[in-house]
Motif scaffolding. Structure first.
Motif, PDB file in Angstrom:
ATOM      1  N   VAL A  30      66.335  42.764  42.066  1.00 17.66           N
ATOM      2  CA  VAL A  30      67.078  42.075  43.464  1.00 17.66           C
ATOM      3  C   VAL A  30      67.929  42.900  43.898  1.00 17.66           C
ATOM      4  N   VAL A  31      69.129  43.357  42.525  1.00 18.65           N
ATOM      5  CA  VAL A  31      70.034  44.441  42.606  1.00 18.65           C
ATOM      6  C   VAL A  31      69.848  45.849  43.672  1.00 18.65           C
ATOM      7  N   GLU A  32      68.275  45.794  42.853  1.00 17.09           N
ATOM      8  CA  GLU A  32      67.557  47.478  43.715  1.00 17.09           C
ATOM      9  C   GLU A  32      67.284  47.439  45.012  1.00 17.09           C
ATOM     10  N   ALA A  33      67.060  45.618  45.380  1.00 18.30           N
ATOM     11  CA  ALA A  33      66.837  45.419  46.602  1.00 18.30           C
ATOM     12  C   ALA A  33      68.080  45.689  47.671  1.00 18.30           C
ATOM     13  N   ILE A  34      68.914  45.182  47.279  1.00 21.52           N
ATOM     14  CA  ILE A  34      70.070  45.254  48.095  1.00 21.52           C
ATOM     15  C   ILE A  34      71.095  46.748  48.232  1.00 21.52           C
ATOM     16  N   LYS A  35      70.532  47.437  46.841  1.00 17.53           N
ATOM     17  CA  LYS A  35      71.020  48.315  46.912  1.00 17.53           C
ATOM     18  C   LYS A  35      70.421  49.273  48.191  1.00 17.53           C
ATOM     19  N   ARG A  36      68.922  49.599  47.898  1.00 14.71           N
ATOM     20  CA  ARG A  36      68.402  50.118  48.834  1.00 14.71           C
ATOM     21  C   ARG A  36      68.713  49.847  50.806  1.00 14.71           C
ATOM     22  N   LEU A  38      72.308  48.315  51.389  1.00 13.63           N
ATOM     23  CA  LEU A  38      72.497  47.877  52.075  1.00 13.63           C
ATOM     24  C   LEU A  38      72.780  48.831  50.901  1.00 13.63           C
ATOM     25  N   PRO A  39      73.418  50.002  51.346  1.00 14.24           N
ATOM     26  CA  PRO A  39      73.310  51.129  50.362  1.00 14.24           C
ATOM     27  C   PRO A  39      75.416  50.868  50.603  1.00 14.24           C
ATOM     28  N   LEU A  40      76.008  50.912  50.985  1.00 11.78           N
ATOM     29  CA  LEU A  40      77.427  51.298  51.271  1.00 11.78           C
ATOM     30  C   LEU A  40      78.466  49.396  50.917  1.00 11.78           C
ATOM     31  N   SER A  41      77.322  48.577  50.701  1.00 12.53           N
ATOM     32  CA  SER A  41      78.208  47.481  49.903  1.00 12.53           C
ATOM     33  C   SER A  41      77.498  46.426  49.389  1.00 12.53           C
ATOM     34  N   TRP A  42      77.043  47.275  48.379  1.00 14.44           N
ATOM     35  CA  TRP A  42      75.807  46.393  47.555  1.00 14.44           C
ATOM     36  C   TRP A  42      76.928  46.353  46.267  1.00 14.44           C
ATOM     37  N   GLU A  43      77.500  47.320  46.020  1.00 19.22           N
ATOM     38  CA  GLU A  43      78.333  46.406  45.021  1.00 19.22           C
ATOM     39  C   GLU A  43      79.483  45.813  44.982  1.00 19.22           C
ATOM     40  N   VAL A  44      79.906  45.337  46.080  1.00 21.75           N
ATOM     41  CA  VAL A  44      80.715  43.782  46.055  1.00 21.75           C
ATOM     42  C   VAL A  44      79.417  42.828  45.801  1.00 21.75           C
ATOM     43  N   ILE A  45      79.046  42.834  46.486  1.00 21.85           N
ATOM     44  CA  ILE A  45      77.325  41.338  45.562  1.00 21.85           C
ATOM     45  C   ILE A  45      77.079  40.922  44.510  1.00 21.85           C
ATOM     46  N   LYS A  46      78.049  40.195  43.586  1.00 22.41           N
ATOM     47  CA  LYS A  46      76.821  39.809  43.033  1.00 22.41           C
ATOM     48  C   LYS A  46      76.077  38.498  42.918  1.00 22.41           C
ATOM     49  N   LEU A  47      75.280  38.352  41.724  1.00 23.58           N
ATOM     50  CA  LEU A  47      74.452  37.600  41.602  1.00 23.58           C
ATOM     51  C   LEU A  47      73.603  36.619  40.650  1.00 23.58           C
ATOM     52  N   GLU A  67      73.614  38.406  55.918  1.00 24.35           N
ATOM     53  CA  GLU A  67      72.610  38.616  56.737  1.00 24.35           C
ATOM     54  C   GLU A  67      71.299  39.372  55.689  1.00 24.35           C
ATOM     55  N   TRP A  68      71.140  40.424  55.920  1.00 25.40           N
ATOM     56  CA  TRP A  68      70.424  41.645  55.149  1.00 25.40           C
ATOM     57  C   TRP A  68      70.007  41.042  53.249  1.00 25.40           C
ATOM     58  N   ALA A  69      71.538  41.591  53.029  1.00 27.04           N
ATOM     59  CA  ALA A  69      71.571  39.956  51.795  1.00 27.04           C
ATOM     60  C   ALA A  69      70.627  39.665  51.227  1.00 27.04           C
ATOM     61  N   GLU A  70      70.502  38.723  51.647  1.00 26.51           N
ATOM     62  CA  GLU A  70      69.637  37.497  51.759  1.00 26.51           C
ATOM     63  C   GLU A  70      68.057  38.130  52.318  1.00 26.51           C
ATOM     64  N   VAL A  73      66.583  39.794  49.464  1.00 31.89           N
ATOM     65  CA  VAL A  73      66.105  39.014  47.475  1.00 31.89           C
ATOM     66  C   VAL A  73      64.504  38.684  48.119  1.00 31.89           C
ATOM     67  N   TRP A  74      64.378  37.910  49.379  1.00 32.78           N
ATOM     68  CA  TRP A  74      63.710  37.540  50.221  1.00 32.78           C
ATOM     69  C   TRP A  74      62.411  37.993  49.392  1.00 32.78           C
ATOM     70  N   ASN A  75      62.357  39.472  49.296  1.00 33.28           N
ATOM     71  CA  ASN A  75      61.086  40.476  49.578  1.00 33.28           C
ATOM     72  C   ASN A  75      60.804  40.489  47.983  1.00 33.28           C
ATOM     73  N   VAL A  76      61.580  40.044  47.030  1.00 33.65           N
ATOM     74  CA  VAL A  76      61.078  40.422  45.702  1.00 33.65           C
ATOM     75  C   VAL A  76      60.308  39.355  45.009  1.00 33.65           C
ATOM     76  N   ARG A  77      59.379  39.700  44.551  1.00 27.47           N
ATOM     77  CA  ARG A  77      58.037  38.808  43.710  1.00 27.47           C
ATOM     78  C   ARG A  77      58.942  38.112  42.495  1.00 27.47           C
ATOM     79  N   GLY A  78      59.030  36.446  41.941  1.00 29.13           N
ATOM     80  CA  GLY A  78      58.978  36.309  41.268  1.00 29.13           C
ATOM     81  C   GLY A  78      60.891  34.905  42.196  1.00 29.13           C
TER      82      GLY A  78
END
Length: 161
Positions: A30-36, A38-47, A67-70, A73-78
């Motif tokens: 999930v962290v990797e997907a959000i980094k990919r 939202l490369p400029l704002s991923w660090e402010v998102i906790k999960l 919206e993009w963060a959500e 996440v939906w594309n992550v298996r599991g």
């Protein structure tokens, strides 16, 4: 349905064994997907991941980031489900939000702006009025979200064909 004022949703998501994964692996992906996405704002998102259910927290400047963060996440298996608790808090003070939204509504060929009123209180926006279709209602809401400084949109527009 007409007359329905509440719904109890007791559905439990059970993934096939092949899609089940340990929470630490899901969290990593999930962290990797959000980094990919939202490369400029991923660090402010906790999960938080609990039995495959992902809860997103933090503060972003724009609704599209939430919206993009959500969506990432939906594309992550599991992943069984998502609770998106990310808040939209603009870093710059809102400047004439109402005027910018009204201008955006007038520019849109899809919307009859004369039938929509815009109220603002800081970064919070209330849309009222009537439109001819659900698509027009959604377009009006998206136009409001695109204005700088908007942190919340309450869409009270009615559809009356």
């Amino acid at each position: 349905m007409a007359g329905v004022i509440g719904v109890a949703n007791d559905i439990e998501v059970r993934l096939p064994i092949i899609h089940r994964r340990p929470d630490p692996e899901i969290a990593r992906d999930v962290v990797e997907a959000i980094k990919r996405d939202l490369p400029l704002s991923w660090e402010v998102i906790k999960l938080i991941v609990d039995d495959g259910w992902v809860t997103l927290e933090g503060e972003v400047e724009w609704q599209y980031q939430r919206e993009w963060a959500e969506k990432a996440v939906w594309n992550v298996r599991g992943v069984k489900g998502i609770t998106n608790d990310i808040k939209v808090r603009p870093q710059v003070p809102p400047v004439d939000i109402k005027r910018k939204i009204e201008e955006a509504l007038r520019r849109s060929a899809e919307i009859d702006a004369s039938r929509i009123s815009v109220e603002t209180n800081g970064g919070e926006v209330i849309l009222r009025g009537t439109v001819r279709s659900w698509a027009e209602r959604e377009e009006a809401e998206q136009a409001a979200w695109r204005a700088p400084g908007v942190s919340h949109v309450d869409n009270r527009i009615r559809v009356e064909p």
